[in-house]
Scaffold this motif. Structure first.
Motif, PDB file in Angstrom:
ATOM      1  N   GLU A1146      -3.712 -12.050  -7.523  1.00 11.47           N
ATOM      2  CA  GLU A1146      -3.872 -10.555  -7.605  1.00 11.47           C
ATOM      3  C   GLU A1146      -4.638 -10.155  -6.206  1.00 11.47           C
ATOM      4  OE1 GLU A1146      -4.740  -6.513 -10.144  1.00 11.47           O
ATOM      5  OE2 GLU A1146      -5.228  -8.508 -10.744  1.00 11.47           O
ATOM      6  N   ASP A1148      -6.954  -7.330  -4.294  1.00  6.66           N
ATOM      7  CA  ASP A1148      -7.877  -6.310  -4.686  1.00  6.66           C
ATOM      8  C   ASP A1148      -8.358  -5.465  -3.518  1.00  6.66           C
ATOM      9  OD1 ASP A1148      -9.401  -4.237  -5.711  1.00  6.66           O
ATOM     10  OD2 ASP A1148     -11.009  -5.431  -6.528  1.00  6.66           O
ATOM     11  N   ASN A1150      -9.769  -1.904  -1.294  1.00  9.01           N
ATOM     12  CA  ASN A1150     -10.057  -0.125  -1.342  1.00  9.01           C
ATOM     13  C   ASN A1150      -9.147   0.449  -0.847  1.00  9.01           C
ATOM     14  OD1 ASN A1150     -11.448   2.013  -1.758  1.00  9.01           O
ATOM     15  ND2 ASN A1150     -13.377   1.457  -0.746  1.00  9.01           N
ATOM     16  N   LYS A1160       0.981  -7.134  -3.782  1.00  8.83           N
ATOM     17  CA  LYS A1160      -0.107  -7.248  -4.369  1.00  8.83           C
ATOM     18  C   LYS A1160      -0.597  -8.294  -5.573  1.00  8.83           C
ATOM     19  CE  LYS A1160      -2.756  -3.458  -4.681  1.00  8.83           C
ATOM     20  NZ  LYS A1160      -3.272  -2.223  -5.369  1.00  8.83           N
ATOM     21  N   LYS A1161       0.638  -8.665  -6.361  1.00  3.24           N
ATOM     22  CA  LYS A1161       0.281  -9.402  -7.553  1.00  3.24           C
ATOM     23  C   LYS A1161       1.541 -10.282  -7.490  1.00  3.24           C
ATOM     24  CE  LYS A1161      -1.109  -9.051 -12.317  1.00  3.24           C
ATOM     25  NZ  LYS A1161      -1.241  -8.212 -13.418  1.00  3.24           N
ATOM     26  N   PRO A1191      -9.965  -7.214   2.082  1.00  2.10           N
ATOM     27  CA  PRO A1191      -9.283  -7.435   0.575  1.00  2.10           C
ATOM     28  C   PRO A1191      -9.649  -8.823   0.012  1.00  2.10           C
ATOM     29  CG  PRO A1191      -7.662  -6.488   2.306  1.00  2.10           C
ATOM     30  CD  PRO A1191      -8.911  -6.748   3.091  1.00  2.10           C
ATOM     31  N   GLN A1192      -9.594  -8.860  -1.164  1.00  4.57           N
ATOM     32  CA  GLN A1192     -10.091  -9.850  -1.928  1.00  4.57           C
ATOM     33  C   GLN A1192      -9.087 -10.573  -2.813  1.00  4.57           C
ATOM     34  OE1 GLN A1192     -14.004  -9.498  -3.765  1.00  4.57           O
ATOM     35  NE2 GLN A1192     -15.145  -9.087  -1.919  1.00  4.57           N
ATOM     36  N   GLY A1194      -7.670 -12.568  -6.145  1.00  2.00           N
ATOM     37  CA  GLY A1194      -8.559 -13.046  -7.421  1.00  2.00           C
ATOM     38  C   GLY A1194      -7.254 -13.716  -8.118  1.00  2.00           C
TER      39      GLY A1194
END
Length: 1228
Positions: A1146, A1148, A1150, A1160-1161, A1191-1192, A1194
Motif C-alpha cells: 500500500e 501512502d 500526502n 495505490k494498493k 511517498p512511502q 507499507g
C-alpha cells in the motif's frame, strides 16, 4: 323735537310690515297687477349696504306696496319743515310707476308729459317704470306698436348709467321680468337707504358735538338714534340696528351718571316689580319722559328689550342670556342704590321675574337648535347661572317670611345667603291690622320645626343662612327704635334655633339672668317694644303681598308646600343646566340640595343617588370639610335602603377623613358600625378598600437583600387610621417589581391574627423566595371578620418620634432586593494528580463560601461507577489555613453535616475512596509502544450541597478524579546469544507524583519461556531497594530462554510482581493507602501482565527505496517511484502467512503534495526462497515545490518486527518549480 315723541312711537308701531314701496298707478293698472306685485314680497334676496357701506346679502326683505293716493301716505306729520326728516324712515324707499300705452302718438302727447310732471317734483325719490303691454300676441300690429312705444319709453327715461324701465306682457309674461323687477326694486331701496343713513348720521353727529352744551336734549338724540336703528331693522340689517342701540345705551349711561338736578328713578308704579326685559312696549315712552331724558328704571329695560329682540332675530339666544345675566346683576346693584325709595324687597322680586323671563324666552328661541358643542355648553352654563341667581333670591324671600327652617343649612346655601345682605327699606314693614292669628300661627310653625338630626349623632353648629340677625336688623330699621330689649331679642331669636347658643352662654355667665316670654303679641304694645321674630316674618309677608304683582310668585310663597315645589323646580333647573355645561361641579353640588328635598319627602333612593354624586365630587376635589358634612347623609340613606355594601364604604370613607373633622366618639361609632357589619351575616359580602385607613411602608434603612431562592423575614410598619384597636383575622402582603411585569411574585401570607393599634404598628412577615429583582410594597390584603379588605395606601417612613404621621405617597425606595443568580459557594477538588487504583485513597474537596453562610449545610457525596466511598472511616475537615481548625465528622449514607465553624471560611474536606478495576494491568513492548489512556482511570463523583436558612440553596457539581497504576511497564530484548538465551529488559516508569520504593520483584514467565535459573525468578542483578522518583524511569534485567515442551500453552502472558512502598502527599496526588498505613507495613504488591513475542532482531523481509531516474523533480512532471522488496530468510512453519508467497503492499502519499497516477494498493508475488527480490513501481506527479516527504510503501500484513529498514527511503526530496511557458511571456 322731543314733542314728537308720541308721534314717533305711534309711527314706529305702525311700520311693522317692512319698507314702504309706493305705486304710482298712471294707467289704472294696479287692480290687475296688485296680486303679482304682492307675491314678490318679501324679497328673497337683496344686496344692501350696511352702516360702513359694505354690501350685505339680505334675505327675505319685508316690503309693502302702497298706492300714492293711499291715506297712509297722504297723512304725513309733522308739518314743520324743521323736523320733516325726523320720520323719514317711514317714507317710501322706492316708487313704481305703472304705465301702459297702445299708440305712439298718445305716448308723445299724453303719457310722456305726465310722467315728466310726476318725476320733476321729487328729485330724491328712487323710481323705475313698469310698462304693461296689453297687446295680444296674436295681433301682430298691436304687438309691434307696443314694442315701439316701449322703445321710445326706454329712450326717454333710461340713461347710460342706469336702466329705469322694464316691460311686462300682460297676456304672455316673460319669466325674466320678475327677476328684473326684483333687481330694480332692490337697487332703489339700497340707494334710498344709503341717502337716509347718511342724513341720520350727519344729524346724530351734530347732536353728539353738542352733548356738553346746556341746550343738549337726550330725547332728541334718542329719536334720531332709534329712527336710524329702526330703519336698519326694517331693512333686516339687524347687526347695524343692534350697534345703534348699544351706542344709545352707552350714551344714556354717561348721561345718567353726570351730576345735575335730581331725577326720579321710577319703579314705583304697580306692576313694576315684573321685569320688562323682553317687552319694549311695557310702557309708553311718553310716560317715562322726565324733562330732557327718561326715567332710568323703565328706559334701561326698554333698551335691553330692543337689543334682545334684535338678537333673537339674529338667532343668538346665547348672547341674550349672557347680556341678560350681566344686566340683571348690574341693574340689581342700581336697584340697591335706590332701595330706600322702592317697595319692600322690590329688588329681589324684580331679579326673580327677570331671571324667569330670560330663561323662558331664551329656551323657547333655542328650542333644541343645532349649535357647536362649546357654544351649547356655554348656553347651558348661562341658563344655570340664571336659575341659580333666581334660586338665591327666592330663598331670601322665603327666609323673610319664616320658611328659613325648611331651607337646608348646607355650605352652598350658607355661602349664598350669608353673603347676601338683608333688604334695606327706609322703614321696616309694620304689622298689618288684625294679624294676631298670623303671628301665632307663624310662632307655632317656628316652635314645631326641628332641625334635621345627622346620622351617627353627629353634633355640629348649623351653618348660618343670614348675614346678620334678622331680628336685630328689622328692629334697627324701625324708625322709632334704635335697638330692642336684649332679653326679648334673645328669646325671640332662640325660636329660630340660631340664637340658642347665645342665650345659653349669657345664662351661664349670669345666673340671675332670666328670659321673658310672651303669651302672644297684642297690637296695643307693638309700638312700645321691639318686634318678635314671628312678628317680623308676618310683617315681611304682608309687605311682600303688596309688592309682588306676579301671581305665580305669590302662590309659591303662599304655603310651605308651594315653596318647596318652586324651590325644587329652581334647584333642579340650575343643576340640570350645569350638568349640560362646562360647570358640571356646580350641578353636582346642587344635586346635594335636591337630595335633601328627596330625603325630606321620603324618596330615599333618589336622595342616595344624588348624595353619591356629591360625595364623589367632594372626594375628587379634596374638599374634605364639605365631604364630612354630606357623607353622613349618604350613609343614613344607605342604611335605610339596607345597602350594606354602600353603608360599609361610607363608614370607611368617614373614618378616612381627617380626624379633626369629627369627635373621637363619633369616629369610634363609625368603627363600631364597620365591625358590626363585618362580623355579621351579610347576604352579599363585598371586599373593602381601606387604602386611606391602613397604610404601610418598609422599615427605615437599606432594603433587605436576599440571594436568589432565599426566604427571609420582612418587617413592615403599618399605620392604622382607626380610632380604636381592630383585629385582623389574617394579613397578606404582595410585592411589586420595580421594573418589568410582576409575574412570578409570590405573596407574603400570615395566617395568624394581628391587632392593629391606632397609629404605628410593626408587623413581621415570613418572606418566601422571590425571583431576582428589586421590589416595592404592592398591596396589603387581609380579613376583618368575614370581609376581605385591600389597601393600596403607601406611606413613607415618618419621624421616629411621631406615631400619627401618615403620608399617602407611593414610595420609590425598594424594600427588598433579590440579587441575580450568582455562585454562592465553590467546590473544587484538592487533588491535582492521579491517585492509586484499587487502593484506599483520600480525596479532598475545597469548599469555599462566596460571601454566603453555609451554616447548617449538608453535603451529599455520590460515587460513580467503579468508585466506592469507605464510610467506616471518619471524614476529616480542616481549614484551608492551618490555624482555622480541624474536625472529624462521620458520613452516613453519603451525607456529611458541615460544622458551624466552616460556614464562612474556606475548608478542605477529606474522605476515603477506592477506585476498583478488576482487570490486571498490561505492559507494552518497545516495538509497539502504547501509552495508557487517562479515560480508563477516570472516576466521577456527584456533589450536592444544601445550605441556606431553610436549606433552600442547592449547589450541584460533578468532579472527575483520575486513578492510575503506579508503574507503566515496557519490555524489550536487548541481546540474544547463539544458544537462545535472551536478555529481557523491563522498564518501569512512575505514573504518580510520589516517590516509589521497590523492595522486591519477580517474573512469572508464560509458557515458552523459562528463567536461566529455574528456581530463582528474580532479576539478574539485584539492586533493591530501588527508588523511583516522580515521572522517572528505572530498568530491571531478566535472563530468559526459549523453552518448548510440545504441550499446549496454559499461561498466555507473563506476570511481573513488584513489592513496593509509596511516599506522597494527599494534597498532591497518590499517597500511602489508608489500610497499609494503619497496618504499619507500608508495602504493596503490584502485578502486571507482559506479552513476550519473537525477538525484534530476526526480520523476514527488507524494503528499500530506489533512487529517482531524474536528478531533478519538477512540479507537474510524471516521476516513477520504485521500491525493492527482498526476502531475508526462509519462512518457518510457525511464521504467519504474511511472509509467504504473496505480499500486500500500500502506497501512502500526502494528497496535498503528490498525486498518485498508478495503483495505490495491490498484491505482488515474492518467492519463498531466501534472497528473492521484486520491484514495485508507482507513477506520481509532484504538486508543490520545495522539500517534501516522498511517498512511502507499507506492508500491512507483515508485522513491523519482521521488516527491516522500515520505513525505507529518504526523509525529504527536493521538488523544483515548473518551467516557464512561452505563452505566458511578454516580450520586452
Amino acid at each position: 323735537m322731543a314733542n314728537y315723541l308720541a308721534q314717533f312711537q305711534s309711527i314706529k308701531t305702525s311700520c311693522d310690515r317692512g319698507v314702504v314701496v309706493s305705486v304710482e298707478d298712471v294707467s289704472d293698472l294696479w287692480p290687475s297687477m296688485k296680486e303679482g306685485f304682492e307675491a314678490r314680497v318679501p324679497l328673497k334676496e337683496a344686496s344692501l349696504n350696511n352702516r360702513t357701506r359694505n354690501p350685505v346679502r339680505v334675505v327675505n326683505l319685508a316690503a309693502q306696496f302702497i298706492l300714492t293716493t293711499d291715506a297712509r301716505l297722504r297723512s304725513r306729520f309733522p308739518q314743520d319743515n324743521q323736523f320733516q326728516y325726523l320720520f323719514w324712515f317711514r317714507e317710501p324707499y322706492a316708487t313704481v310707476l305703472l304705465v301702459s300705452c297702445d299708440d305712439l302718438d298718445d305716448f308723445k302727447t299724453i303719457l310722456r308729459p305726465r310722467l315728466k310732471l310726476i318725476l320733476q317734483n321729487d328729485d330724491d325719490r328712487e323710481w323705475f317704470i313698469v310698462f304693461v303691454s296689453r297687446a295680444d300676441p296674436a295681433n301682430d300690429p298691436a304687438s309691434k306698436m307696443a314694442k315701439k312705444v316701449y322703445a321710445r319709453l326706454e329712450l326717454d327715461f333710461n340713461t347710460k348709467k342706469r336702466e329705469r324701465c322694464c316691460k311686462y306682457d300682460f297676456h304672455a309674461p316673460h319669466p325674466s321680468f320678475w327677476d328684473d323687477f326684483d333687481s330694480k326694486l332692490a337697487e332703489c331701496i339700497r340707494n334710498t337707504l344709503d341717502r337716509r343713513v347718511q342724513f341720520y348720521e350727519d344729524e346724530i353727529r351734530k347732536l353728539t358735538e353738542q352733548r356738553f352744551l346746556p341746550i343738549w336734549n337726550f330725547c332728541n338724540f334718542f329719536i334720531l338714534k332709534e329712527s336710524l336703528a329702526f330703519m336698519f331693522e326694517m331693512a333686516n340689517l339687524h347687526e347695524d340696528s343692534l350697534r345703534e342701540y348699544d351706542e344709545l345705551e352707552l350714551c344714556y349711561s354717561e348721561t345718567a351718571g353726570t351730576p345735575g338736578k335730581h331725577r326720579d328713578f321710577g319703579g314705583i308704579d304697580h306692576g313694576d316689580d315684573r321685569a320688562a326685559l323682553l317687552n319694549p312696549s311695557f310702557k309708553q315712552l311718553t310716560l317715562i319722559v322726565q324733562d330732557d331724558t327718561f326715567r332710568e328704571f323703565e328706559f334701561r329695560q326698554y333698551i335691553f328689550a330692543c337689543q334682545a329682540k334684535l338678537l333673537f332675530k339674529l338667532g343668538r339666544p346665547l348672547e341674550v342670556a349672557a347680556r341678560g345675566h350681566s344686566f340683571v346683576i348690574s341693574f340689581s346693584k342700581v336697584l340697591a342704590m335706590h332701595e330706600n325709595a322702592l317697595p319692600f324687597c322690590f329688588r329681589e322680586v324684580w331679579v326673580i321675574t327677570a331671571c324667569l323671563a330670560l330663561l323662558k324666552s331664551t329656551m323657547s328661541h333655542y328650542n333644541g337648535g343645532v349649535m357647536p358643542p362649546d357654544i351649547e355648553r356655554e348656553f347651558y352654563r348661562l341658563q344655570g347661572d340664571l336659575y341659580s341667581l333666581c334660586r338665591v333670591k327666592f330663598m331670601r324671600l322665603a327666609y323673610l317670611i319664616g320658611y328659613g327652617h325648611e331651607i337646608e343649612k348646607s355650605p352652598v346655601n350658607s355661602a349664598a345667603l350669608s353673603m347676601l345682605p338683608w333688604p334695606k327699606p327706609a322703614i321696616w314693614p309694620a304689622l298689618s291690622p288684625d294679624s294676631s292669628a298670623e303671628v301665632l300661627a307663624k310662632e307655632k310653625m317656628i316652635l314645631q320645626s326641628k332641625p334635621r338630626e345627622k346620622h351617627f349623632n353627629i353634633q355640629r353648629k348649623p351653618l348660618p343662612l343670614e348675614p346678620s340677625l334678622l331680628l336685630r336688623e328689622a328692629n334697627r330699621r324701625r324708625a322709632f327704635l334704635s335697638v330692642g330689649n336684649i332679653s326679648e331679642l334673645l328669646e325671640s331669636h332662640a325660636n329660630d334655633g340660631s340664637g340658642s347658643d347665645v342665650n345659653s352662654r349669657l345664662a351661664s355667665k349670669n345666673p340671675s339672668y332670666m328670659s321673658r316670654t310672651f303669651s302672644g303679641p297684642t297690637m296695643s304694645d307693638t309700638r312700645d317694644r321691639p318686634m318678635t321674630l314671628s312678628e317680623v316674618h308676618v310683617a315681611a309677608e304682608y309687605a311682600l303681598k303688596l309688592t309682588v304683582s306676579n301671581p305665580d310668585i305669590l302662590n309659591s310663597l303662599s304655603s310651605l308646600e308651594e315653596f318647596e315645589k318652586k324651590y325644587m323646580e329652581l334647584t333642579k333647573g340650575a343643576a340640570d343646566n350645569y350638568h349640560k355645561s362646562w360647570w358640571k361641579r356646580h350641578g353636582v353640588i346642587l344635586d346635594g340640595e335636591i337630595a335633601a328635598l328627596h330625603f325630606k319627602k321620603g324618596e330615599i333612593d333618589q336622595a342616595a343617588k344624588s348624595y353619591e354624586k356629591v360625595c364623589a365630587l367632594y372626594s375628587g376635589e379634596g374638599w374634605h370639610e364639605l365631604l364630612a358634612d354630606i357623607l353622613p347623609n349618604l350613609a343614613e340613606c344607605q342604611k335605610i335602603l339596607n345597602d350594606e355594601a354602600g353603608y360599609l364604604s361610607s363608614c370607611i370613607r368617614l373614618l378616612s377623613l381627617d380626624s379633626g373633622l369629627f369627635l373621637t366618639k363619633e369616629r369610634q361609632l363609625f368603627q363600631a358600625e364597620l365591625v358590626r357589619l363585618a362580623h355579621g351575616d351579610m347576604k352579599h359580602p363585598v371586599p373593602l378598600d381601606v387604602s386611606s385607613l391602613i397604610t404601610f411602608y418598609g422599615t427605615a434603612g437599606p432594603a433587605l437583600e436576599l440571594c436568589d431562592g432565599d426566604p427571609g423575614v420582612l418587617q413592615v410598619t403599618v399605620w392604622s387610621g382607626f380610632p380604636d384597636e381592630i383585629v385582623l383575622e389574617n394579613l397578606n402582603l404582595t410585592l411589586s417589581a420595580s421594573f418589568g411585569a410582576d409575574e412570578g411574585v409570590k405573596p407574603i401570607k400570615s395566617a395568624e391574627k394581628h391587632v392593629l393599634k391606632p397609629g404605628k404598628n410593626v408587623i413581621t412577615l415570613d418572606l418566601p423566595p422571590q425571583k431576582p429583582g428589586s421590589y416595592v410594597l404592592g398591596a396589603l390584603t387581609g380579613q376583618i371578620g368575614h370581609l376581605q379588605f385591600r389597601s393600596h395606601g403607601f406611606s413613607k417612613a415618618g419621624p421616629a418620634d411621631s406615631d400619627d404621621f401618615m403620608s399617602y405617597e407611593k414610595p420609590t425606595r425598594p424594600v427588598l432586593k433579590v440579587l441575580s443568580p450568582r455562585p454562592l459557594v465553590d467546590i473544587t477538588c484538592a487533588v491535582s494528580s492521579a491517585l492509586l487504583m484499587n487502593e484506599l485513597q483520600w480525596i479532598g474537596l475545597i469548599i469555599k463560601p462566596l460571601d454566603y453562610s453555609l451554616k447548617g449545610g449538608i453535603l451529599h457525596i455520590d460515587a460513580g461507577p467503579g468508585l466506592k466511598i469507605e464510610e467506616s472511616h471518619l471524614i476529616e475537615i480542616e481549614g484551608y489555613e492551618p490555624a482555622e481548625g480541624f474536625e472529624k465528622v462521620p458520613i452516613e449514607g453519603g451525607k456529611v453535616a458541615l460544622p458551624d465553624w466552616v460556614s464562612d471560611v474556606t475548608t478542605v474536606l477529606w474522605f476515603p475512596v477506592c477506585a476498583i478495576d478488576e482487570s490486571m494491568a498490561r505492559g507494552t513492548s518497545s516495538a509497539l509502544p502504547q501509552k495508557p489512556s487517562i479515560v480508563d482511570g477516570m472516576r466521577m463523583i456527584a456533589l450536592k450541597l444544601e445550605f441556606g436558612t431553610f436549606r433552600n440553596q442547592i449547589f450541584e457539581r460533578t468532579i472527575a478524579v483520575t486513578f492510575t497504576d503506579p508503574f507503566h511497564v515496557t519490555t524489550r530484548i536487548t541481546d540474544k546469544s547463539t544458544d537462545g538465551t535472551l536478555l529481557l529488559q523491563v522498564m518501569l516508569q512512575s505514573q504518580v507524583k510520589a516517590t516509589l520504593n521497590i523492595h522486591d520483584a519477580w517474573l512469572d514467565l508464560q509458557d515458552g519461556f523459562e528463567h536461566m535459573s529455574k528456581t530463582d525468578k528474580r532479576p539478574t542483578l539485584s539492586t533493591f531497594p530501588l527508588v523511583i522518583s516522580p515521572s522517572s524511569k528505572a530498568g530491571i534485567l531478566f535472563t530468559v530462554r526459549l523453552y518448548s515442551n510440545g504441550e499446549e500453552a496454559s499461561q498466555q502472558d507473563s506476570i511481573l510482581n513488584l513489592k513496593y512502598g509509596i511516599t506522597g502527599n494527599r494534597t498532591i496526588g497518590a499517597h500511602t493507602p489508608i489500610l497499609a498505613k494503619v497496618e504499619g507495613s507500608g508495602e504493596i504488591v503490584f502485578k502486571i501482565t507482559l506479552a513476550l513475542q519473537r525477538p525484534v532482531l530476526d526480520p523476514c523481509v527488507a524494503v528499500g527505496f530506489l533512487p529517482f531516474s531524474s536528478d531533478c523533480l519538477r512540479v507537474g512532471q510524471l516521476v516513477n517511484v520504485k521500491w525493492r522488496i527482498e526476502r531475508l530468510k526462509n519462512p518457518e512453519a510457525d511464521v504467519s502467512s504474511s511472509c509467504r508467497d504473496e505480499v500486500l503492499y500500500e502506497v501512502d502519499a500526502n494528497p496535498q503534495n503528490w498525486m498518485v497516477a498508478g495503483r495505490k494498493k495491490g498484491h505482488v508475488s515474492l518467492s519463498k526462497e531466501q534472497g528473492s527480490r521484486i520491484e514495485i513501481t508507482v507513477t506520481c506527479v509532484p504538486l508543490v515545490s520545495g522539500y517534501v516527504h516522498p511517498p512511502q510503501l507499507g506492508l500491512p500484513e507483515v508485522g513491523e518486527q519482521n521488516i527491516s529498514c522500515n520505513p525505507a527511503g529518504p526523509h525529504l526530496v527536493c521538488v523544483l518549480p515548473p518551467t516557464l511557458s512561452s505563452s505566458y511571456c511578454i516580450p520586452a
